[in-house]
Design an enzyme around this catalytic site. Structure first.
Site, short mmCIF file in Angstrom:
data_model
loop_
_atom_site.label_atom_id
_atom_site.label_comp_id
_atom_site.label_asym_id
_atom_site.label_seq_id
_atom_site.Cartn_x
_atom_site.Cartn_y
_atom_site.Cartn_z
CB SER A 74 -6.34 -13.08 1.68
OG SER A 74 -7.26 -12.29 1.17
CD GLU A 129 1.76 -8.94 3.02
OE1 GLU A 129 1.51 -9.05 4.05
OE2 GLU A 129 2.11 -6.78 3.03
CD GLU A 172 -2.50 -1.41 2.36
OE1 GLU A 172 -2.67 -1.24 3.46
OE2 GLU A 172 -3.79 -2.82 1.65
C1 PEP Z 1 -1.03 -6.25 5.16
O1 PEP Z 1 -1.41 -6.28 4.26
O2 PEP Z 1 0.06 -6.83 4.95
C2 PEP Z 1 -2.74 -8.27 3.71
C3 PEP Z 1 -1.33 -9.41 4.54
O3 PEP Z 1 -3.39 -7.63 3.83
P1 PEP Z 1 -4.72 -9.05 5.04
O4 PEP Z 1 -4.21 -10.12 5.14
O5 PEP Z 1 -5.52 -8.42 4.51
O6 PEP Z 1 -4.36 -9.43 3.10
#
Ligand code: PEP
Length: 249
Positions: free
Chosen positions: A213, A167, A97
């Site tokens: 997730s 990620e 982000e």
């Molecule tokens: C994150 O923002 O680091 C993340 C993994 O979010 P989520 O678990 O909601 O996918």
């Protein structure tokens, strides 16, 4: 293998101080006998409040970002010196982000990584490809670039305070999780990149979290993979009844 599982909760831009304190209290109680390493990363505004709650517990305190400069005319930014003053131990850097919504490039992320390490913080460096990059067969190349550029100028000694979080951007907050096999393949690749950039022992020792997730029902299958050493959890870290089962998988 000497790597310990490391489960971290990224609370993003959620929770007032009272809400953050309540969640932190639940986690301190529920995880006191937990076997893994734990961290929560509240918003800047709740750091001091949560610091008081987790003090003396087995839950570390993380920030979600920091400025690339120590201090000065940087309106709206928060310095590592200010984070240290609040008792923060670790900083999440290069989150997708930050990279994609706030246009942080590898150079900026690297400056933050080096500054945070210089001031004694642990760092969670996030890397991961966009959906179009995965579909174009570029997932490995993106993760290589973000890892190598993000860690440029970091010494082998300081690398011991770095965790990588893989990620895949298409899996964050979307309910889509990388399969354990796909995630493990990228984790193994990142380990290879670390071996080349540093040394095989550094690659063997570095903790690589998966994020995207992660939920109570998929955590154990992900963690069972050889190269997956923990999780960086977003949405499911906002409620104790979702985070605790992940943390205690
Ligand atoms: C994150 O923002 O680091 C993340 C993994 O979010 P989520 O678990 O909601 O996918």
């Amino acid at each position: 293998m000497s790597r310990n599982y490391f489960i971290a909760g990224n609370w993003k831009m959620h929770k007032t101080r009272a809400e953050a304190a309540a969640l932190a209290k639940e986690l301190v109680a529920a995880l006191k006998d937990g076997r893994h390493k734990y961290l929560v990363a509240p918003s800047f505004t709740a750091l001091e409040t949560v610091a008081a709650v987790v003090k003396g517990s087995n839950i570390l305190l993380g920030a979600q970002n920091c400025a690339a400069e120590e201090e000065g005319a940087h309106t709206g930014e928060v310095s590592v010196l200010q984070l240290k003053d609040l008792g923060v131990q670790s900083v999440i850097l290069g989150h997708s982000e930050r990279r994609h919504l706030y246009k942080e490039d590898d150079g900026l992320v690297n400056r933050k990584v080096r500054l945070a390490l210089k001031h004694g913080f642990d760092v969670i460096l996030c890397v991961g490809e966009l959906l179009e990059e995965r579909e174009a067969g570029k997932a490995e190349a993106v993760c290589r670039r973000q890892t190598v550029e993000g860690l440029k100028g970091v010494s082998a000694a300081d690398l011991q305070r770095v965790t990588i979080a893989y990620e895949p951007v298409w899996a964050i907050g979307t309910g889509k999780t990388a399969t354990p096999e796909d995630a493990d393949a990228i984790h193994a690749y990142i380990r290879k990149v670390i071996a080349e950039a540093f040394c095989p022992a550094a690659a063997e020792n570095i903790v690589i979290q998966y994020g995207g997730s992660v939920k109570p029902d998929n955590a154990a299958a992900l963690m069972a993979k050889e190269n997956i050493d923990g999780a960086l959890v977003g949405g499911a870290s906002l409620k104790a009844d979702a985070f605790v089962p992940i943390a205690k998988f």
